[in-house]
Design an enzyme around this catalytic site. Structure first.
Site, PDB file in Angstrom:
ATOM      1  N   HIS A 137      -7.362   9.887   4.673  1.00  0.00           N
ATOM      2  CA  HIS A 137      -6.811   8.864   5.564  1.00  0.00           C
ATOM      3  C   HIS A 137      -6.950   9.288   7.024  1.00  0.00           C
ATOM      4  O   HIS A 137      -6.866  10.476   7.337  1.00  0.00           O
ATOM      5  CB  HIS A 137      -5.320   8.660   5.269  1.00  0.00           C
ATOM      6  CG  HIS A 137      -5.065   8.041   3.938  1.00  0.00           C
ATOM      7  ND1 HIS A 137      -4.368   8.673   2.949  1.00  0.00           N
ATOM      8  CD2 HIS A 137      -5.428   6.829   3.438  1.00  0.00           C
ATOM      9  CE1 HIS A 137      -4.284   7.871   1.895  1.00  0.00           C
ATOM     10  NE2 HIS A 137      -4.932   6.749   2.152  1.00  0.00           N
ATOM     11  N   GLY A 138      -7.145   8.310   7.900  1.00  0.00           N
ATOM     12  CA  GLY A 138      -7.194   8.603   9.335  1.00  0.00           C
ATOM     13  C   GLY A 138      -8.588   8.975   9.788  1.00  0.00           C
ATOM     14  O   GLY A 138      -9.581   8.670   9.135  1.00  0.00           O
ATOM     15  N   ILE A 140      -9.248  -0.064   4.138  1.00  0.00           N
ATOM     16  CA  ILE A 140      -9.569   0.201   5.545  1.00  0.00           C
ATOM     17  C   ILE A 140      -8.353  -0.070   6.426  1.00  0.00           C
ATOM     18  O   ILE A 140      -7.845  -1.189   6.463  1.00  0.00           O
ATOM     19  CB  ILE A 140     -10.747  -0.679   6.018  1.00  0.00           C
ATOM     20  CG1 ILE A 140     -11.986  -0.359   5.190  1.00  0.00           C
ATOM     21  CG2 ILE A 140     -11.051  -0.451   7.499  1.00  0.00           C
ATOM     22  CD1 ILE A 140     -12.492  -1.511   4.435  1.00  0.00           C
ATOM     23  N   ALA A 141      -7.927   0.976   7.129  1.00  0.00           N
ATOM     24  CA  ALA A 141      -6.812   0.830   8.064  1.00  0.00           C
ATOM     25  C   ALA A 141      -7.215   1.321   9.457  1.00  0.00           C
ATOM     26  O   ALA A 141      -7.234   0.556  10.427  1.00  0.00           O
ATOM     27  CB  ALA A 141      -5.596   1.605   7.553  1.00  0.00           C
ATOM     28  N   THR A 142      -7.578   2.592   9.552  1.00  0.00           N
ATOM     29  CA  THR A 142      -7.787   3.217  10.867  1.00  0.00           C
ATOM     30  C   THR A 142      -8.870   2.524  11.702  1.00  0.00           C
ATOM     31  O   THR A 142      -8.697   2.346  12.913  1.00  0.00           O
ATOM     32  CB  THR A 142      -8.140   4.715  10.665  1.00  0.00           C
ATOM     33  OG1 THR A 142      -7.069   5.305   9.925  1.00  0.00           O
ATOM     34  CG2 THR A 142      -8.302   5.440  11.979  1.00  0.00           C
ATOM     35  N   GLY A 170      -9.036   5.695   2.325  1.00  0.00           N
ATOM     36  CA  GLY A 170      -9.583   6.446   3.458  1.00  0.00           C
ATOM     37  C   GLY A 170     -11.008   6.080   3.785  1.00  0.00           C
ATOM     38  O   GLY A 170     -11.825   6.934   4.147  1.00  0.00           O
ATOM     39  N   ALA A 171     -11.334   4.790   3.714  1.00  0.00           N
ATOM     40  CA  ALA A 171     -12.731   4.378   3.922  1.00  0.00           C
ATOM     41  C   ALA A 171     -13.130   4.296   5.394  1.00  0.00           C
ATOM     42  O   ALA A 171     -14.319   4.221   5.706  1.00  0.00           O
ATOM     43  CB  ALA A 171     -12.991   3.042   3.225  1.00  0.00           C
ATOM     44  N   SER A 172     -12.166   4.320   6.311  1.00  0.00           N
ATOM     45  CA  SER A 172     -12.525   4.306   7.738  1.00  0.00           C
ATOM     46  C   SER A 172     -13.290   5.566   8.102  1.00  0.00           C
ATOM     47  O   SER A 172     -12.932   6.655   7.634  1.00  0.00           O
ATOM     48  CB  SER A 172     -11.259   4.266   8.608  1.00  0.00           C
ATOM     49  OG  SER A 172     -10.606   3.050   8.468  1.00  0.00           O
ATOM     50  N   ASP A 210       0.838  -1.201   0.000  1.00  0.00           N
ATOM     51  CA  ASP A 210       0.000   0.000   0.000  1.00  0.00           C
ATOM     52  C   ASP A 210       0.879   1.259   0.000  1.00  0.00           C
ATOM     53  O   ASP A 210       1.882   1.319   0.730  1.00  0.00           O
ATOM     54  CB  ASP A 210      -0.873  -0.068   1.274  1.00  0.00           C
ATOM     55  CG  ASP A 210      -1.984   0.951   1.292  1.00  0.00           C
ATOM     56  OD1 ASP A 210      -2.465   1.329   0.218  1.00  0.00           O
ATOM     57  OD2 ASP A 210      -2.389   1.346   2.410  1.00  0.00           O
TER      58      ASP A 210
HETATM   59  P1  13P Z   1      -8.069   4.711   6.517  1.00  0.00           P
HETATM   60  O1  13P Z   1      -6.925   4.630   7.478  1.00  0.00           O
HETATM   61  O2  13P Z   1      -8.749   6.018   6.545  1.00  0.00           O
HETATM   62  O3  13P Z   1      -8.982   3.558   6.633  1.00  0.00           O
HETATM   63  O4  13P Z   1      -7.431   4.608   5.037  1.00  0.00           O
HETATM   64  C1  13P Z   1      -6.954   3.387   4.591  1.00  0.00           C
HETATM   65  C2  13P Z   1      -6.231   3.506   3.310  1.00  0.00           C
HETATM   66  O5  13P Z   1      -6.581   4.256   2.432  1.00  0.00           O
HETATM   67  C3  13P Z   1      -5.074   2.638   3.120  1.00  0.00           C
HETATM   68  O6  13P Z   1      -4.434   2.881   1.929  1.00  0.00           O
HETATM   69 ZN    ZN Z   2      -4.698   4.927   1.241  1.00  0.00          ZN
END
Ligand code: 13P
Ligand code: ZN
Length: 284
Positions: free
Chosen positions: A180-181, A231-233, A209-211, A82
């Site tokens: 993001h975040g 989805i990360a955050t 940035g789907a979180s 990523d």
């Molecule tokens: P979030 O941390 O907002 O979910 O974004 C995830 C992302 O876009 C990873 O590339």
């Molecule tokens: Zn991203």
């Protein structure tokens, strides 16, 4: 089952009108939590890691556990790099078994962005690895990558066509108002722009940035043609909150297997809800 290229997952999603949920994982616990969710939901899944996670865990370790998971769980899974701005790291991931990469040239001027991405496409396609790249600039912070509100800008549909043609990428990350975040306010997503891009561009589209984006907005974005949601955050928060709660209630418990188990359950529940929003449940 072996790790597969995310190309086949994403093109099938595009043909059938759903999205694949792609989760940023950071260790064995988050990887297994996501795999548990995907298995329960009978869903293909993309596991992804930022360069920060590569530094934290090591490329070889990640590839090893992802390969074991693909075999053990028996579901279609791809391993994706990523947001990587560095060619050497990208080549190293490909050489070590990543099946998908994102080269992030979004900070560069248009022609320089294309130049960088083309190099990766040449290298990756010879090795059957799919390439995602970004046009426009998604705001916010993802690990060590920060884009201020001022620097962020949305994807131009006509430029997107030219970008896809000139680079030969397999999937396109677009900026349509997510970040993001954590969000301070409800994000404003430019659905009209998404519709226009979808009409003009014939490869899978990726939403970063789907979180924290309201469920209805994610659903709408998928209906309008998004084929991968990142989805990360939300997973980080679920993991961290479960640990905090555990230690508030059990300040003298030091067995990591006990508290990681709860954190994994929390991550699994969030992952299940995102898989359902993406619509990739029941797709295997
Ligand atoms: P979030 O941390 O907002 O979910 O974004 C995830 C992302 O876009 C990873 O590339
Ligand atoms: Zn991203």
């Amino acid at each position: 089952m072996e790790l597969i290229s995310s190309r086949e997952l994403l093109y099938k999603a595009m043909e059938d009108g759903y999205a694949i949920a792609a989760f940023n994982i950071h260790n064995l616990e988050t990887l297994k939590a996501v795999m548990n969710a995907a298995k329960l939901e009978k869903s293909p899944v993309i596991l992804q890691t930022t360069p920060g996670t590569l530094r934290h865990v090591g490329i070889a370790y990640i590839v090893a556990i992802a390969k074991i998971a693909a075999d053990d769980y028996g579901i279609p899974v791809s391993l994706h790099l990523d947001h990587c701005e560095d060619l050497e790291t990208i080549y190293k991931c490909i050489d070590n078994g990543y099946t998908s990469v994102m080269v992030d040239g979004s900070k560069l001027p248009f022609d320089k962005n294309i130049e960088l991405v083309k190099k990766v496409v040449d290298y990756a396609h010879k090795r059957d690895v799919q390439v995602e790249a970004e046009l426009g600039r998604v705001g916010g912070t993802e690990d060590d990558l920060t884009v201020s509100d001022y620097e962020a800008f949305l994807t131009d549909p006509d430029m997107a066509v030219e970008y896809v043609e000139r680079t030969g990428i397999d999937s396109l990350a677009i900026a349509i108002g997510t970040a993001h975040g954590m969000y301070k306010d409800t994000p404003k997503i430019d659905f009209r722009r998404l519709k226009m891009i979808r009409k003009l561009v014939n490869i899978p589209l990726v939403l970063h940035g789907a979180s924290g984006v309201p469920d209805e907005m994610i659903k709408r974005a998928v209906e309008l043609g998004i084929n991968k949601i990142n989805i990360a955050t939300d997973l980080k928060n679920a993991f961290g909150k479960a640990l905090k709660n555990f230690f508030m209630e059990n300040p003298n418990e030091y067995d990591s297997r006990k508290y990681f188990k709860l954190a994994m359950e929390a991550v699994k529940h969030v992952a299940i809800s995102k898989i359902r929003l993406a619509g990739c449940n029941g797709k295997i």
